[in-house]
Scaffold this motif. Structure first.
Motif, PDB file in Angstrom:
ATOM      1  N   ALA A 126       0.806  -1.223   0.000  1.00 19.36           N
ATOM      2  CA  ALA A 126       0.000   0.000   0.000  1.00 19.36           C
ATOM      3  C   ALA A 126       0.839   1.274   0.000  1.00 19.36           C
ATOM      4  CB  ALA A 126      -0.972  -0.017   1.179  1.00 19.36           C
ATOM      5  N   PRO A 127       1.829   1.425   0.900  1.00 13.53           N
ATOM      6  CA  PRO A 127       2.651   2.648   0.858  1.00 13.53           C
ATOM      7  C   PRO A 127       3.409   2.812  -0.454  1.00 13.53           C
ATOM      8  CG  PRO A 127       2.940   1.497   2.946  1.00 13.53           C
ATOM      9  CD  PRO A 127       2.189   0.579   2.039  1.00 13.53           C
ATOM     10  N   ALA A 128       3.826   1.680  -1.043  1.00 13.67           N
ATOM     11  CA  ALA A 128       4.552   1.750  -2.311  1.00 13.67           C
ATOM     12  C   ALA A 128       3.658   2.294  -3.422  1.00 13.67           C
ATOM     13  CB  ALA A 128       5.087   0.365  -2.688  1.00 13.67           C
ATOM     14  N   ILE A 129       2.389   1.894  -3.403  1.00 16.86           N
ATOM     15  CA  ILE A 129       1.444   2.388  -4.405  1.00 16.86           C
ATOM     16  C   ILE A 129       1.202   3.884  -4.218  1.00 16.86           C
ATOM     17  CG2 ILE A 129      -0.968   2.275  -5.155  1.00 16.86           C
ATOM     18  CD1 ILE A 129      -0.873  -0.706  -4.814  1.00 16.86           C
ATOM     19  N   LEU A 130       1.136   4.328  -2.961  1.00 13.70           N
ATOM     20  CA  LEU A 130       0.973   5.757  -2.691  1.00 13.70           C
ATOM     21  C   LEU A 130       2.137   6.549  -3.280  1.00 13.70           C
ATOM     22  CD1 LEU A 130      -0.263   5.795   1.027  1.00 13.70           C
ATOM     23  CD2 LEU A 130      -1.631   5.959  -1.058  1.00 13.70           C
ATOM     24  N   LEU A 131       3.343   5.998  -3.182  1.00 14.56           N
ATOM     25  CA  LEU A 131       4.524   6.670  -3.722  1.00 14.56           C
ATOM     26  C   LEU A 131       4.439   6.760  -5.243  1.00 14.56           C
ATOM     27  CD1 LEU A 131       7.281   7.945  -3.230  1.00 14.56           C
ATOM     28  CD2 LEU A 131       8.282   5.644  -3.329  1.00 14.56           C
ATOM     29  N   LEU A 132       3.964   5.695  -5.875  1.00 16.44           N
ATOM     30  CA  LEU A 132       3.814   5.709  -7.335  1.00 16.44           C
ATOM     31  C   LEU A 132       2.782   6.746  -7.765  1.00 16.44           C
ATOM     32  CD1 LEU A 132       3.885   1.881  -8.153  1.00 16.44           C
ATOM     33  CD2 LEU A 132       5.678   3.561  -8.592  1.00 16.44           C
ATOM     34  N   VAL A 133       1.686   6.839  -7.005  1.00 13.26           N
ATOM     35  CA  VAL A 133       0.649   7.842  -7.297  1.00 13.26           C
ATOM     36  C   VAL A 133       1.232   9.241  -7.175  1.00 13.26           C
ATOM     37  CG1 VAL A 133      -1.540   8.827  -6.513  1.00 13.26           C
ATOM     38  CG2 VAL A 133      -1.261   6.348  -6.618  1.00 13.26           C
ATOM     39  N   PHE A 134       2.050   9.459  -6.136  1.00 11.59           N
ATOM     40  CA  PHE A 134       2.687  10.759  -5.926  1.00 11.59           C
ATOM     41  C   PHE A 134       3.580  11.131  -7.105  1.00 11.59           C
ATOM     42  CE2 PHE A 134       6.374  13.208  -4.432  1.00 11.59           C
ATOM     43  CZ  PHE A 134       5.742  14.330  -3.933  1.00 11.59           C
ATOM     44  N   ILE A 135       4.406  10.188  -7.548  1.00 17.75           N
ATOM     45  CA  ILE A 135       5.312  10.436  -8.680  1.00 17.75           C
ATOM     46  C   ILE A 135       4.511  10.769  -9.940  1.00 17.75           C
ATOM     47  CG2 ILE A 135       7.021   9.382 -10.214  1.00 17.75           C
ATOM     48  CD1 ILE A 135       7.975   7.766  -7.774  1.00 17.75           C
ATOM     49  N   LYS A 136       3.412  10.041 -10.145  1.00 20.23           N
ATOM     50  CA  LYS A 136       2.571  10.293 -11.316  1.00 20.23           C
ATOM     51  C   LYS A 136       1.970  11.694 -11.268  1.00 20.23           C
ATOM     52  CE  LYS A 136      -1.483   8.562 -13.786  1.00 20.23           C
ATOM     53  NZ  LYS A 136      -2.575   7.548 -13.808  1.00 20.23           N
TER      54      LYS A 136
END
Length: 246
Positions: A126-136
């Protein structure tokens, strides 16, 4: 090779379950029945070929009982839906012994229960996906408005008010008085909220609003399943590092 084939076929079923859950929030029971029917022969051959001992069989039964109970408890407390619990139980049936192939899993086998490592990895994902969303969002929205939208950069994205995607919750909307509201805890849209967006948005020059996808947990389970086979139990690895550093 048996472990690899089981993993790949299981991954296909999980990916299909993700597709169904994202599109309609429904995963029919037949998905898990077909998964069991296709992979059980592999499991039988595995037990015969590898000449598993009585201890292996006892461990297989015990881990299945533990995972079934754990999956059911998580379902009862509302941590996820019925499809997620069934996915974990089916994984525990089909992978009673932690699978391996060549150098995989790279790090470890956790406590030796593949379904449990799948579950713990799904929480880590879950935190890793949040980071990907942030980068996007940084790529798409830039960093000019990041100060006022820091939370939103991690959990959502902006969409046209006339095309709110299905199964997405609102982070911005108009309240009953017509005031534009921004919230930290997302709100599930209803007909009235959507009507206000379309009515007040053009008047106040607002064309887009922040929304957050209501991702089904089966998506995280699928990521956790993949990581458990390729990498191992990430939580176990992190705890081991912490213990060594103390």
């Amino acid at each position: 090779m048996i472990h690899l084939l089981k993993f790949l076929i299981g991954l296909l079923f999980l990916l299909y379950a993700c597709k169904l859950d994202i599109e309609a929030r429904i995963v029919p029971n037949r998905i898990w029945k077909y998964m069991l029917a296709i992979l059980l022969p592999f499991l039988i051959v595995e037990f015969i070929f590898y000449k598993y001992t009585v201890e292996n069989l006892v461990f297989a039964v015990l881990q299945l009982g533990m995972m079934a109970a754990l999956a059911y408890v998580f379902y009862l407390v509302g941590a996820y839906g019925g499809a997620d619990a069934k996915a974990l139980i089916v994984i525990s049936i089909l992978f009673p012994i932690y699978p391996f192939y060549s150098i995989f899993p790279i790090l470890n086998k956790g406590v030796g229960i593949f379904a449990f490592s799948t579950l713990t990895n799904s929480v880590i994902v879950a935190p890793a996906i949040l980071l990907l969303v942030f980068i996007k969002n940084v790529t798409k929205e830039g960093i000019g408005n990041i100060k006022n939208n820091l939370l939103y950069y991690f959990v959502g994205y902006r969409v046209e008010i006339d095309s709110i995607p299905k199964f997405h919750n609102l982070l911005e909307f108009f309240d009953e008085s017509g005031k534009f509201v921004r919230v930290k805890r997302s709100v599930e849209p209803n007909e009235e909220l959507l009507r206000r967006l379309k009515e007040y948005g053009p008047r106040k020059g607002i064309k887009k609003v922040w929304v957050t996808p209501a991702l089904p947990f089966i998506v995280f389970i699928t990521f956790g399943y993949f990581l458990a086979f390729v990498v191992g139990d990430i939580l176990y690895f992190l705890i081991s590092l912490l213990i060594r550093s103390i």
